[in-house]
Design a protein around this motif. Structure first.
Motif, PDB file in Angstrom:
ATOM      1  N   VAL A   1      99.962   5.794 -72.470  1.00  0.00           N
ATOM      2  CA  VAL A   1      99.571   7.167 -72.135  1.00  0.00           C
ATOM      3  C   VAL A   1      98.155   7.506 -72.605  1.00  0.00           C
ATOM      4  O   VAL A   1      97.510   8.380 -72.041  1.00  0.00           O
ATOM      5  CB  VAL A   1     100.570   8.214 -72.712  1.00  0.00           C
ATOM      6  N   ARG A   2      97.689   6.784 -73.625  1.00  0.00           N
ATOM      7  CA  ARG A   2      96.321   7.032 -74.108  1.00  0.00           C
ATOM      8  C   ARG A   2      95.258   6.594 -73.096  1.00  0.00           C
ATOM      9  O   ARG A   2      94.116   7.022 -73.170  1.00  0.00           O
ATOM     10  CB  ARG A   2      96.067   6.242 -75.399  1.00  0.00           C
TER      11      ARG A   2
ATOM     12  N   TYR B   1     102.708  14.353 -77.259  1.00  0.00           N
ATOM     13  CA  TYR B   1     101.370  13.950 -76.816  1.00  0.00           C
ATOM     14  C   TYR B   1     101.093  14.495 -75.417  1.00  0.00           C
ATOM     15  O   TYR B   1     100.026  15.050 -75.150  1.00  0.00           O
ATOM     16  CB  TYR B   1     101.255  12.421 -76.830  1.00  0.00           C
ATOM     17  N   LEU B   2     102.075  14.346 -74.526  1.00  0.00           N
ATOM     18  CA  LEU B   2     101.882  14.787 -73.134  1.00  0.00           C
ATOM     19  C   LEU B   2     101.755  16.309 -73.056  1.00  0.00           C
ATOM     20  O   LEU B   2     100.894  16.837 -72.355  1.00  0.00           O
ATOM     21  CB  LEU B   2     103.037  14.291 -72.261  1.00  0.00           C
TER      22      LEU B   2
ATOM     23  N   ALA C   1     109.529   8.944 -57.354  1.00  0.00           N
ATOM     24  CA  ALA C   1     108.081   8.832 -57.501  1.00  0.00           C
ATOM     25  C   ALA C   1     107.372  10.023 -56.838  1.00  0.00           C
ATOM     26  O   ALA C   1     106.337  10.484 -57.321  1.00  0.00           O
ATOM     27  CB  ALA C   1     107.585   7.522 -56.906  1.00  0.00           C
ATOM     28  N   GLY C   2     107.966  10.535 -55.756  1.00  0.00           N
ATOM     29  CA  GLY C   2     107.376  11.647 -55.015  1.00  0.00           C
ATOM     30  C   GLY C   2     107.266  12.929 -55.837  1.00  0.00           C
ATOM     31  O   GLY C   2     106.541  13.851 -55.474  1.00  0.00           O
ATOM     32  N   LEU C   3     107.985  12.995 -56.950  1.00  0.00           N
ATOM     33  CA  LEU C   3     107.945  14.185 -57.799  1.00  0.00           C
ATOM     34  C   LEU C   3     106.713  14.218 -58.690  1.00  0.00           C
ATOM     35  O   LEU C   3     106.429  15.244 -59.321  1.00  0.00           O
ATOM     36  CB  LEU C   3     109.190  14.231 -58.701  1.00  0.00           C
ATOM     37  N   ALA C   4     106.016  13.072 -58.814  1.00  0.00           N
ATOM     38  CA  ALA C   4     105.002  12.968 -59.871  1.00  0.00           C
ATOM     39  C   ALA C   4     103.703  12.313 -59.413  1.00  0.00           C
ATOM     40  O   ALA C   4     103.611  11.785 -58.308  1.00  0.00           O
ATOM     41  CB  ALA C   4     105.592  12.189 -61.044  1.00  0.00           C
ATOM     42  N   ASP C   5     102.686  12.352 -60.330  1.00  0.00           N
ATOM     43  CA  ASP C   5     101.400  11.691 -60.090  1.00  0.00           C
ATOM     44  C   ASP C   5     101.255  10.434 -60.944  1.00  0.00           C
ATOM     45  O   ASP C   5     100.494   9.541 -60.614  1.00  0.00           O
ATOM     46  CB  ASP C   5     100.236  12.637 -60.472  1.00  0.00           C
ATOM     47  N   ILE C   6     101.971  10.432 -62.070  1.00  0.00           N
ATOM     48  CA  ILE C   6     101.848   9.331 -63.045  1.00  0.00           C
ATOM     49  C   ILE C   6     103.254   9.009 -63.541  1.00  0.00           C
ATOM     50  O   ILE C   6     104.112   9.897 -63.654  1.00  0.00           O
ATOM     51  CB  ILE C   6     100.987   9.770 -64.255  1.00  0.00           C
ATOM     52  N   TYR C   7     103.482   7.732 -63.846  1.00  0.00           N
ATOM     53  CA  TYR C   7     104.768   7.317 -64.407  1.00  0.00           C
ATOM     54  C   TYR C   7     104.571   6.741 -65.807  1.00  0.00           C
ATOM     55  O   TYR C   7     103.637   5.956 -66.041  1.00  0.00           O
ATOM     56  CB  TYR C   7     105.413   6.258 -63.502  1.00  0.00           C
ATOM     57  N   VAL C   8     105.455   7.157 -66.728  1.00  0.00           N
ATOM     58  CA  VAL C   8     105.428   6.624 -68.092  1.00  0.00           C
ATOM     59  C   VAL C   8     106.802   6.045 -68.412  1.00  0.00           C
ATOM     60  O   VAL C   8     107.820   6.708 -68.205  1.00  0.00           O
ATOM     61  CB  VAL C   8     105.093   7.739 -69.122  1.00  0.00           C
ATOM     62  N   ASN C   9     106.835   4.801 -68.896  1.00  0.00           N
ATOM     63  CA  ASN C   9     108.106   4.245 -69.353  1.00  0.00           C
ATOM     64  C   ASN C   9     108.138   4.329 -70.873  1.00  0.00           C
ATOM     65  O   ASN C   9     107.325   3.712 -71.557  1.00  0.00           O
ATOM     66  CB  ASN C   9     108.269   2.794 -68.894  1.00  0.00           C
TER      67      ASN C   9
ATOM     68  N   VAL D   1     102.367   3.429 -66.919  1.00  0.00           N
ATOM     69  CA  VAL D   1     101.932   3.067 -68.276  1.00  0.00           C
ATOM     70  C   VAL D   1     103.086   3.223 -69.270  1.00  0.00           C
ATOM     71  O   VAL D   1     104.117   3.803 -68.944  1.00  0.00           O
ATOM     72  CB  VAL D   1     100.744   3.952 -68.731  1.00  0.00           C
ATOM     73  N   ALA D   2     102.885   2.715 -70.475  1.00  0.00           N
ATOM     74  CA  ALA D   2     103.914   2.776 -71.515  1.00  0.00           C
ATOM     75  C   ALA D   2     103.777   4.019 -72.380  1.00  0.00           C
ATOM     76  O   ALA D   2     102.670   4.516 -72.601  1.00  0.00           O
ATOM     77  CB  ALA D   2     103.830   1.544 -72.403  1.00  0.00           C
TER      78      ALA D   2
END
Ligand code: ADP
Ligand code: MG
Length: 396
Positions: free
Chosen positions: A6-7, A48-49, A137-145, A168-169
């Protein structure tokens, strides 16, 4: 870790879909959450987010609904607890995809937190169905696991979505990989692994892989009987896997060839039946009575194991030393937990039951790292690739 986190990505005002592991234990009678470890574990990433003004859309599974809506497996009680832990309202939707969910996301402001309903109410999640992944995926702009506990599964929310979003992690995933990978790959020595639990078959790959890394490998738990049988001892009515004797023998051979101390118990606590009130006694490994069974490691063995642990600089523990759910057979597990908590070394606990034992004794803060993912940590320590990690963007 060689993956972006995420950084490394600009999240400001972006809709960020975060896969978390909120599969918390819930008391079937009262509906109460009995352990909030997994809730607390994801707080750093969410904070953080939120702090960086993202719109945070959390998604998780709970239990095993197998593609159906099961009312007691709804996530609203988890959202309530998360709200309390975060000190900030976490809204929850009635489904994880669809029109109403899109509306709820459209209404989000920077810094809001939304939790989507149980992913596994849809069979598309575990099937890694492409249409389901695209809807998420359509709900968002970025994915974080940030769901280490399911990183070994190739599901729609761990792998499928990464085809459609920059992925990203989170901090928990990063910490787990750093602790289980980096620390144990270049360990301070001596490096001792303590492996226990029910079956050899569950841990063969782990032991095999560990033999390439450790100086000492201490064996306890139910699998002891199979190792003893392979060494020519009688083990009475103990839990054994006769078809795994050859494998146990070949692991002992491998250890010998590599000059690694594979340490088996010298004495054991045996019981006349598998029961918390069973008759029990301590015997040497050559004295297991024909109709008794192995339930724990014995006092001499505990001292041998403690001696090895005290001289170690790195320790990895996976699997209890005995049937620790019965207090009479929990001594080995408890003493090992106490020792690992007390020594001056890098100490890593993996495995659901071992983590539970450490937590129950209030020792979690005294070890370097307790993994939040039993199955995932086992896979990682076996040297397997985790699909949920593999799918994330590499660092430049
Ligand atoms: P972990 O979750 O830590 O990886 P496992 O799932 O492999 O551990 O094994 C945990 C189980 O092993 C416990 O439920 C415990 O009762 C059982 N076990 C440990 N020792 C014995 C034994 N001697 N006989 C039978 N079961 C055992
Ligand atoms: Mg387990």
């Amino acid at each position: 870790m060689n993956k972006k986190t995420v950084r490394d990505i600009d999240v400001r005002n972006k809709r960020v879909l975060v896969r978390v592991d909120l599969n918390v234990p819930i008391d079937a009678e009262t509906g109460n959450i009995t352990d909030e470890t997994r809730i607390r574990a994801i707080v750093p990433t969410i904070k953080y987010l939120v702090g960086n003004e993202a719109k945070v859309i959390l998604c998780s599974h709970l239990g095993r609904p197998k593609g159906q809506v099961i009312e007691p497996l709804r996530l609203w009680p988890v959202a309530e607890r998360l709200s309390r832990v975060m000190g900030k309202k976490v809204k929850v939707t009635h489904d994880c995809i669809g029109h109403d969910v899109s509306e709820a996301v459209a209404g989000m402001k920077a810094g809001d937190i939304l939790l989507l309903e149980n992913l596994r109410f849809h069979s598309g999640e575990e099937d890694n169905d492409d249409a389901f992944a695209r809807s998420l995926a359509g709900l968002a702009d970025i994915y974080v696991n940030d769901a280490f506990g399911v990183a070994h599964r190739a599901h729609a929310s761990t792998v499928g979505v990464t085809r459609y979003l920059p992925a990203v992690a989170g901090f928990l995933l990063e910490k787990e990989i750093d602790m289980l990978h980096r620390e144990l790959d270049v360990p301070a020595r001596p490096f001792t692994a303590v492996v226990g639990g029910a079956k050899v078959s569950d841990k063969i790959s782990l032991i095999d892989h560990m033999l390439d890394k450790v100086d000492n490998l201490l064996i306890g738990g139910g699998m002891v009987s199979t190792f003893l049988l392979a060494s020519g001892y009688e083990v009475g009515k103990s839990l054994i896997e006769r078809d795994k004797c050859d494998l146990a023998a070949s692991l002992m051979n491998k250890a010998k060839k590599k000059g690694i101390n594979l340490v088996l118990p010298v004495d054991l606590v045996v019981a006349d039946r598998f029961d918390k009130n069973a008759d029990s006694k301590t015997v040497s490994i050559s004295g297991i009575p024909a109709d008794w069974m192995v339930m724990d490691i014995g006092p001499e063995t505990i001292e041998v194991f403690i001696g090895k642990l005290k001289s170690s600089k790195t320790v990895m523990w996976n699997g209890p030393m005995g049937v620790f759910e019965f207090p009479a057979f929990g001594t080995g597990t408890n003493r090992i937990a106490e020792t690992i908590a007390a020594i001056d070394a890098t100490t890593v606990i993996s495995g659901g039951s071992s983590a539970e034992a450490v937590e129950r004794m209030g020792l979690t803060s005294k070890v370097t790292h307790v993994s939040t993912g039993g199955g995932a940590s086992l896979k990682l320590l076996e040297g397997s690739i985790l699909p949920g990690l593999d799918a994330l963007l590499d660092k430049d």
